[in-house]
Each structure stands twice: as C-alpha cells, then as structure tokens.
Design an enzyme around this catalytic site. Structure first.
Site: not given
Length: 311
Positions: A168, A229, A253, A258, A277, A280
């Site tokens: 990162d 994503r 996921d 989608e 997905h 969340a």
C-alpha cells in the site's frame, strides 16, 4: 429541502432525519432515479446499486449533497460532482468488520475445500472424495491495500498465526507498524504469499490490478481473494490461471458484472468459491452505514463539517 432515500436504510437511522425542520423525506425502493426525482431532489441517500453517471447527474439540477452508505464509491461520477460543486460523502468505517470477516471466510473455504466437502456430502459420499486441506497457521498472507478493511484482515489473520505482509504505497509506515505488518512491493508480495487478498477501491489505478502480468509473477499454488471490487481483477486472466492451476483457488465475493452472468466461465470451475457480494451484507454493517450516512446529512443541514467527504 427535499431528501430522497434510495435502497435500504434502517428506520432508526431515518428517524433522526424526521426530527429536522423544513425537510421533506421521500422513500423509494426503485434503485435508479426517475425524471421527477432527478428534478426535485436536493439531498440523495443511496447505496451501491444506484448508479450516478455523468448523464444521470446532468439531469439533477438541484442536488447539493449525495451520501452513499457504502465504503466503495465507483458507482458515482466524482469528477462530475467536483466540477459541479456537488458534495459527496461515504461511510468507509461501517463495513470494516463485516468485509474483513468475509475475506477470512473465503480464505478458509478455499484452503479447506469446503465446496468439495459440501458436494461430497450431498452425493452421500464422505471425505475420501475431498482433497486434503491446509491450515492458515504458518502461511503468508499478502494484503493489497492496508486501509480500514485491509488492516482489520491483518488483525484477524494474525489471530490464525499467519505472517502478514502488505502493499500500500499510500499508507505511512506508522500504519504498518500499528498492525505489525511487513511492507512489501507488489511483485515481491505476489511471489512470496500463500494467499493474496485485495482490499482497494476501484480506480483507474487499481482496475485490473491482477492481470496477466501480475499473474506471471504470482507464486504457483497461491490462493487469490477478492472482496473489494470486481474490476480490480481481470476475470479472464484469472480464469486461465485457475484452469492451468497456476493459482490453486480463488475466493470471490465481487465480480466485474453483477449479478454474475449465468454464462460466466468462473461458474464452471471447481476451484472457485464464490459469494454474492456479501461483504457489507450484515445487519450490523447496514445499520452502521445507515446511521453514519444520516449523521452526515444532519451535519450538512446544520452547515457543519461532514466527515469522509470524497468531494
């Protein structure tokens, strides 16, 4: 002030808005916006299923503030909003636990062959039909993106006694030190990790981050996890790597399209564990995102500083 609420928001969160004066609330479960809504709405609350392209936003003459009760924001044309002084906020903290736990679940399902076990038991067979698995303990996890979710994945993985490295370039050394994670370059991480897990937003920089070139560097037998994503992974390149067994398995996921098309090649592979997905998709995450989104609107109405603004 006309406030339009799209998609799922919890009643207790919306009750906060009902206490505000000079506010007209409208609920709509039709995910996309119609012409009348576009013309009349001042504040818009959405989730990721509502797509706000430049073409859609151009018809929204009155919109001043958009809040998406999600961590991701690739469903909103931020550049258009920036050019037209439309403030945009999101709720990046709401799904931290939910998304991180799902990533660990995908790892466990891949490394322990739970899909094969379920298929076997449904066929009245037993474990002789299931490949022997491995433990997470002692394995090296490479995390792409050590932000809110990635750092939580690191914490959970260390509970399984995994060695954790991360790539990162936007996080300071203090972030790596706080979570006891070793900083690594992207190619180096791909070569050294037993499991690679992606936790980045979808941007022009991260689109197809896992592509043919990256897969050429990845260690044979690696497990790939994508719970951020779909566009971060080149699905056709991933498919070829799974067929050739360059990659041992993938836990996915999210997908480029989608719902996942019925004709997707990924559906045909035995070494892919897929979910719909769900990152969340927990009561806790939806409740927290609803509350944080509504609190952002309340602050906006009071002319106070709104946290987690993208524009």
């Amino acid at each position: 002030m006309n406030i339009l609420i799209k998609d799922v928001y919890t009643p207790d969160a919306l009750a906060l808005l009902q206490t505000k004066e000079n506010v007209n609330l409208t609920r709509s479960y039709n995910i996309q916006l119609n012409e009348a809504e576009l013309e009349e709405t001042d504040i818009l609350l959405i989730r990721s299923r509502t797509k706000l392209s430049k073409e859609v936003l151009a018809k929204a003459k009155k919109i001043e503030f958009i809040v998406t009760a999600t961590s991701g924001y690739d469903h909103i044309d931020l550049e258009y909003c920036r050019q037209n002084q439309i403030k945009v906020a999101h709720t990046p903290d709401a799904n931290r636990d939910s998304a991180a736990e799902l990533a660990i679940m995908l790892m466990l399902n891949c490394i322990r062959h739970s899909r094969d076990a379920l298929t076997s038991i449904k066929a009245n067979n037993w474990r002789q039909e299931v490949p022997r698995g491995h433990t997470l303990s002692g394995k090296t996890l490479g995390i792409i993106g050590l932000g809110r979710v990635g750092s939580r994945v690191a914490e959970l993985a260390q509970g399984f006694k995994m060695k954790v490295t991360a790539f990162d370039p936007y996080q300071p050394d203090e972030q790596f030190q706080t979570y006891h994670v070793e900083r690594s370059g992207y190619t180096e991480l791909l070569k050294q990790s037993d499991i690679v897990s992606y936790h980045v937003p979808l941007t022009e920089e991260t689109r197809y981050m896992l592509n043919d070139r990256a897969l050429a560097s990845i260690s044979k037998g690696t497990i790939v996890i994508n719970a951020c994503r779909g566009g971060v992974v080149d699905e056709q390149a991933l498919y070829q790597a799974l067929v050739s067994r360059k990659i041992a398995a993938a836990g996915l996921d999210v997908f480029e399209q989608e719902p996942l098309p019925k004709a997707s090649d990924l559906r045909t592979l035995p070494n892919v564990f897929m979910t719909t997905h769900l990152g969340a998709y927990t009561y806790e995450s939806i409740s927290a995102a609803s509350r944080q989104a509504v609190q952002a609107v309340c602050l906006f109405l009071e002319n106070k500083e709104v946290p987690c603004c993208l524009v």
